[in-house]
Design an enzyme around this catalytic site. Structure first.
Site, PDB file in Angstrom:
ATOM      1  N   LYS A   1       2.759  24.637  -2.748  1.00  0.00           N
ATOM      2  CA  LYS A   1       1.424  24.128  -2.401  1.00  0.00           C
ATOM      3  C   LYS A   1       1.438  22.605  -2.506  1.00  0.00           C
ATOM      4  CE  LYS A   1      -0.769  28.397  -3.947  1.00  0.00           C
ATOM      5  NZ  LYS A   1      -1.642  29.056  -4.938  1.00  0.00           N
TER       6      LYS A   1
ATOM      7  N   ARG B   1       0.813  -1.216   0.000  1.00  0.00           N
ATOM      8  CA  ARG B   1       0.000   0.000   0.000  1.00  0.00           C
ATOM      9  C   ARG B   1       0.845   1.264   0.000  1.00  0.00           C
ATOM     10  NH1 ARG B   1      -2.991   1.979  -2.654  1.00  0.00           N
ATOM     11  NH2 ARG B   1      -3.974  -0.095  -2.688  1.00  0.00           N
TER      12      ARG B   1
ATOM     13  N   ASP C   1       1.479  38.465 -11.206  1.00  0.00           N
ATOM     14  CA  ASP C   1       0.414  37.698 -10.563  1.00  0.00           C
ATOM     15  C   ASP C   1      -0.971  38.073 -11.074  1.00  0.00           C
ATOM     16  OD1 ASP C   1      -0.421  35.752  -8.616  1.00  0.00           O
ATOM     17  OD2 ASP C   1      -1.139  37.413  -7.385  1.00  0.00           O
TER      18      ASP C   1
ATOM     19  N   GLU D   1       6.722  40.001  -6.290  1.00  0.00           N
ATOM     20  CA  GLU D   1       5.412  39.843  -6.925  1.00  0.00           C
ATOM     21  C   GLU D   1       4.794  41.213  -7.194  1.00  0.00           C
ATOM     22  OE1 GLU D   1       2.383  36.994  -5.251  1.00  0.00           O
ATOM     23  OE2 GLU D   1       1.337  38.878  -4.833  1.00  0.00           O
TER      24      GLU D   1
ATOM     25  N   LYS E   1       6.123  38.866  -1.579  1.00  0.00           N
ATOM     26  CA  LYS E   1       4.751  38.814  -2.043  1.00  0.00           C
ATOM     27  C   LYS E   1       3.967  40.036  -1.562  1.00  0.00           C
ATOM     28  CE  LYS E   1       2.824  34.765  -2.520  1.00  0.00           C
ATOM     29  NZ  LYS E   1       2.963  34.539  -3.984  1.00  0.00           N
TER      30      LYS E   1
END
Length: 286
Positions: free
Chosen positions: A141, A106, A225, A203, A173
């Site tokens: 992510k 598994r 962005d 960004e 960012k």
């Protein structure tokens, strides 16, 4: 991290992740079912087969899972990481103690199925950018605890990796800009305090912000962005090769070709890892 380097990640690095998955699956007392129904000493051959076409990834990690359970298992990889497979193909064969194979099954399939799903999706995105300079990259992510496996899978699909961790590079960012007091303020802080060895990306989401970045300097890359395609084209024109450009946000598969045609250097796609299905793989005793 380059593709060539990442594809040679040593078992020493991968083993804690795989061992943790095996311990989670074994529980406190190991495989109760196998212990109850499989006679000790039973030997068998098992084959891992692809039940659908795609790009294979996770074979090295699957092999490591089986060998951590039982170093005497003979594991033969038939379709290597990064290679394509067709439905019905045998991608790996495992021979030896039947109980050991069942105990590793598994975890091996979980890694290989998810990683192959990521590699397959990445290959589709890379295909849409074919013929341009744009590279498809992943993001942070990722599934907690599985980042190295998922980023390896992106490489096996023909993509490239963004940062592995917050310590790899400076990525400024929108919230950093807000907290620092604006584009100029944040770039001035970086220029005065960051190591000369650290790459800097900032960004922006408007052409006015981009103009500030170009005027102030201090960044090696600019992340464009959530821009419309026409705005991306204008941004690439304004940058004019002075820094690398990265398009990000709302990067659906059907949009990649037109974004790549704007001339951006990179297209970062969170969906490569955060919302992908597994490639259906199964293990059968033969």
């Amino acid at each position: 991290m380059t593709q060539a380097f990442a594809m040679r990640v040593p078992n020493l690095v991968l083993e804690p992740m795989v061992r943790g998955a095996l311990l989670e699956d074994m529980g406190a007392y190991g495989d109760a079912t196998t212990r109850a129904v499989v006679p000790a000493g039973t030997r068998w051959r098992a084959e891992m087969r692809a039940r659908q076409a795609g790009r294979i990834s996770g074979m090295a990690i699957a092999a490591l899972a089986f060998r951590l359970v039982d170093p005497d298992l003979v594991v033969s990889t038939i379709v290597e990481d990064g290679q394509a497979c067709e439905a019905g193909m045998t991608v790996m064969a495992i021979e030896g103690d039947a109980a050991s194979i069942l105990m590793g099954e598994r975890v091996a399939l979980n890694f290989a199925g998810r990683m192959s799903g990521i590699a397959t999706q990445t290959a589709a995105f890379v295909g849409e950018a074919a013929g341009t300079q744009a590279r498809i990259t992943c993001t942070r992510k990722t599934t907690p605890g599985l980042r190295i496996a998922e980023k390896l899978a992106v490489l096996h699909g023909g993509g490239f990796n963004h940062r592995y961790s917050l310590s790899d590079a400076i990525l400024i960012k929108d919230n950093h800009i807000a907290a620092a007091g604006g584009v100029r303020a944040v770039l001035q802080a970086v220029k005065s305090g960051a190591s000369h060895m650290m790459a800097v990306e900032i960004e922006v989401d408007t052409l006015d912000q981009l103009a500030e970045v170009l005027d102030e300097g201090g960044a090696h890359n600019v992340l464009l962005d959530n821009m419309e395609t026409a705005t991306l084209s204008e941004a690439v024109r304004l940058v004019d090769g002075r820094m690398k450009t990265e398009a990000s946000g709302n990067m659906r598969l059907e949009r990649i070709a037109e974004v790549a045609a704007t001339g951006v250097d990179y297209i970062s796609v969170g969906a490569l890892t955060h919302s992908v299905g597994v490639l259906d793989l199964g293990l059968d005793f033969s």
